[in-house]
Design an enzyme around this catalytic site. Structure first.
Site, PDB file in Angstrom:
ATOM      1  N   THR A 111      21.835 -72.791  34.455  1.00  0.00           N
ATOM      2  CA  THR A 111      23.116 -72.577  34.308  1.00  0.00           C
ATOM      3  C   THR A 111      23.683 -71.625  35.228  1.00  0.00           C
ATOM      4  O   THR A 111      23.094 -70.979  35.999  1.00  0.00           O
ATOM      5  CB  THR A 111      22.558 -70.786  33.286  1.00  0.00           C
ATOM      6  OG1 THR A 111      22.126 -71.730  31.423  1.00  0.00           O
ATOM      7  CG2 THR A 111      23.762 -70.392  32.311  1.00  0.00           C
ATOM      8  N   GLY A 112      24.819 -71.343  35.754  1.00  0.00           N
ATOM      9  CA  GLY A 112      25.598 -70.147  36.162  1.00  0.00           C
ATOM     10  C   GLY A 112      26.785 -70.968  36.951  1.00  0.00           C
ATOM     11  O   GLY A 112      26.968 -72.192  36.977  1.00  0.00           O
ATOM     12  N   ASP A 172      18.095 -75.267  38.858  1.00  0.00           N
ATOM     13  CA  ASP A 172      18.617 -74.441  38.989  1.00  0.00           C
ATOM     14  C   ASP A 172      18.256 -73.227  39.957  1.00  0.00           C
ATOM     15  O   ASP A 172      19.024 -73.475  41.252  1.00  0.00           O
ATOM     16  CB  ASP A 172      17.738 -73.337  37.773  1.00  0.00           C
ATOM     17  CG  ASP A 172      18.009 -72.794  36.320  1.00  0.00           C
ATOM     18  OD1 ASP A 172      19.603 -72.294  36.873  1.00  0.00           O
ATOM     19  OD2 ASP A 172      17.691 -72.199  36.290  1.00  0.00           O
ATOM     20  N   ALA A 196      19.877 -68.793  40.903  1.00  0.00           N
ATOM     21  CA  ALA A 196      18.768 -67.798  41.124  1.00  0.00           C
ATOM     22  C   ALA A 196      19.713 -66.592  40.962  1.00  0.00           C
ATOM     23  O   ALA A 196      20.875 -66.427  41.881  1.00  0.00           O
ATOM     24  CB  ALA A 196      17.343 -67.783  41.790  1.00  0.00           C
ATOM     25  N   ASP A 197      19.406 -65.658  40.998  1.00  0.00           N
ATOM     26  CA  ASP A 197      19.823 -64.337  41.630  1.00  0.00           C
ATOM     27  C   ASP A 197      18.896 -63.567  42.918  1.00  0.00           C
ATOM     28  O   ASP A 197      19.764 -63.141  43.261  1.00  0.00           O
ATOM     29  CB  ASP A 197      19.597 -62.593  40.569  1.00  0.00           C
ATOM     30  CG  ASP A 197      20.790 -63.379  39.178  1.00  0.00           C
ATOM     31  OD1 ASP A 197      21.495 -63.479  39.337  1.00  0.00           O
ATOM     32  OD2 ASP A 197      20.530 -63.548  38.029  1.00  0.00           O
ATOM     33  N   LYS A 234      16.052 -64.303  37.814  1.00  0.00           N
ATOM     34  CA  LYS A 234      17.121 -65.057  37.554  1.00  0.00           C
ATOM     35  C   LYS A 234      17.792 -64.130  35.823  1.00  0.00           C
ATOM     36  O   LYS A 234      16.719 -62.915  35.682  1.00  0.00           O
ATOM     37  CB  LYS A 234      16.620 -66.969  37.136  1.00  0.00           C
ATOM     38  CG  LYS A 234      16.391 -67.298  38.396  1.00  0.00           C
ATOM     39  CD  LYS A 234      15.359 -68.543  37.199  1.00  0.00           C
ATOM     40  CE  LYS A 234      16.189 -69.467  36.795  1.00  0.00           C
ATOM     41  NZ  LYS A 234      17.722 -69.143  37.028  1.00  0.00           N
ATOM     42  N   GLY A 240      23.208 -64.813  34.343  1.00  0.00           N
ATOM     43  CA  GLY A 240      23.904 -65.169  33.525  1.00  0.00           C
ATOM     44  C   GLY A 240      23.485 -65.004  31.900  1.00  0.00           C
ATOM     45  O   GLY A 240      23.762 -65.515  30.645  1.00  0.00           O
ATOM     46  N   GLU A 300      15.660 -71.121  30.551  1.00  0.00           N
ATOM     47  CA  GLU A 300      15.767 -71.557  32.075  1.00  0.00           C
ATOM     48  C   GLU A 300      13.925 -71.685  32.194  1.00  0.00           C
ATOM     49  O   GLU A 300      13.846 -72.219  32.858  1.00  0.00           O
ATOM     50  CB  GLU A 300      16.369 -70.597  32.679  1.00  0.00           C
ATOM     51  CG  GLU A 300      17.499 -70.799  33.264  1.00  0.00           C
ATOM     52  CD  GLU A 300      18.791 -69.053  33.283  1.00  0.00           C
ATOM     53  OE1 GLU A 300      19.553 -70.205  34.220  1.00  0.00           O
ATOM     54  OE2 GLU A 300      18.221 -68.560  33.492  1.00  0.00           O
ATOM     55  N   LYS A 309      21.674 -64.570  47.991  1.00  0.00           N
ATOM     56  CA  LYS A 309      20.479 -64.270  47.090  1.00  0.00           C
ATOM     57  C   LYS A 309      18.560 -64.013  47.835  1.00  0.00           C
ATOM     58  O   LYS A 309      18.035 -64.183  47.126  1.00  0.00           O
ATOM     59  CB  LYS A 309      20.337 -65.770  46.449  1.00  0.00           C
ATOM     60  CG  LYS A 309      21.668 -66.309  45.738  1.00  0.00           C
ATOM     61  CD  LYS A 309      22.476 -65.120  44.708  1.00  0.00           C
ATOM     62  CE  LYS A 309      23.321 -65.463  43.739  1.00  0.00           C
ATOM     63  NZ  LYS A 309      22.962 -66.973  42.959  1.00  0.00           N
TER      64      LYS A 309
HETATM   65  C1  5RP Z   1      21.224 -67.695  34.750  1.00  0.00           C
HETATM   66  C2  5RP Z   1      20.711 -67.252  36.074  1.00  0.00           C
HETATM   67  C3  5RP Z   1      21.461 -68.252  37.465  1.00  0.00           C
HETATM   68  O1  5RP Z   1      21.338 -68.858  37.870  1.00  0.00           O
HETATM   69  C4  5RP Z   1      21.720 -66.926  38.156  1.00  0.00           C
HETATM   70  O2  5RP Z   1      22.340 -65.795  38.047  1.00  0.00           O
HETATM   71  C5  5RP Z   1      22.165 -67.180  39.033  1.00  0.00           C
HETATM   72  O3  5RP Z   1      22.882 -67.702  39.041  1.00  0.00           O
HETATM   73  P1  5RP Z   1      25.301 -67.898  39.701  1.00  0.00           P
HETATM   74  O4  5RP Z   1      24.700 -69.492  40.684  1.00  0.00           O
HETATM   75  O5  5RP Z   1      26.057 -67.907  39.143  1.00  0.00           O
HETATM   76  O6  5RP Z   1      24.852 -67.293  40.531  1.00  0.00           O
HETATM   77  O7  5RP Z   1      19.808 -66.747  35.910  1.00  0.00           O
HETATM   78  O8  5RP Z   1      20.901 -67.282  33.558  1.00  0.00           O
END
Ligand code: 5RP
Length: 211
Positions: free
Chosen positions: A26-27, A77, A79-80, A90, A93, A99, A117
């Site tokens: 997600t994201g 996926d 990550a933050d 993570k 979002g 996840e 990141k």
């Molecule tokens: C959502 C997440 C996302 O993977 C994380 O927040 C990264 O988001 P983005 O790709 O928008 O920077 O863990 O729950």
């Protein structure tokens, strides 16, 4: 940063082949992956990690599967934050629980991020999200306040009907902390991902890098 996210997403997308069961995160980085799938149209079954991702996959014409019936061959996926040991935070979002179910079950788990990141220590730039039962969230918050500098309730309800508490402060011993947090009654899941990461694909200004 959008172009770096896109590069990482497309690089990971190349690993998706016809016939695969694919967990989709997600994201905003994953959004580029879904756009790539909409263009390349592989014959896959996708298992979405959120309602938002499910909607986007359906719009892209991708078949949707169920994690109770299928094991992902691969999960991709965002990550933050990512540390040098490939531990992640993570849940920016708010989709961290679904996840984690899908990313931890997958035979291969690929993380896609832009270079911003990458951190030396988790918690440097982003808080750690913790999903909690609304029923007990003040109780969980009190326990979290003993472990973190600051805990802030997000104005948000997850796909599972729960709240998110964002926990600020640098994280020591992420593996231990992940388990310790999961031991708090009323905590549903936390955004520390310390297992199963196969590869981190990083979009940088110099090109694609891998951890
Ligand atoms: C959502 C997440 C996302 O993977 C994380 O927040 C990264 O988001 P983005 O790709 O928008 O920077 O863990 O729950």
């Amino acid at each position: 940063m959008e172009d770096l996210k896109k590069k990482a997403a497309e690089e990971a997308g190349k690993q998706i082949k016809d016939g695969m069961i694919v967990g989709i995160g997600t994201g905003s980085t994953v959004k580029h992956l879904i756009e790539y799938l909409a263009q390349t149209k592989p014959r896959i079954v996708a298992i979405p990690t959120s309602k938002d991702t499910e909607e986007k996959l359906k719009q892209a014409g991708i078949k949707i599967g169920n994690i109770n019936e299928l094991i992902p061959d691969i999960a991709i996926d965002g990550a933050d934050e990512v540390d040098p040991q490939k531990n992640l935070t993570k849940g920016g979002g708010g989709a961290l629980t679904r996840e984690k179910v899908i990313d931890y079950l997958a035979k291969k788990f690929i993380v896609i991020v832009d270079e911003d990141k990458i951190v030396q220590q988790l918690g440097e730039k982003h808080p750690l999200p913790v999903e909690v039962l609304p029923f007990a969230y003040e109780r969980v918050r009190k326990e979290l306040e003993e472990k973190f500098e600051r805990v802030v309730k997000r104005d948000f309800v997850t796909d599972n009907g729960n709240y998110i508490l964002d926990c600020h402060g640098k994280i020591k011993e992420p593996e231990k902390l992940e388990l310790m947090l999961n031991n708090i009654p009323g905590e549903v899941e936390n955004g520390l991902f310390t297992r199963n990461v196969s590869e981190v694909i990083v979009g940088t200004k110099e090109g694609i890098k891998r951890l």
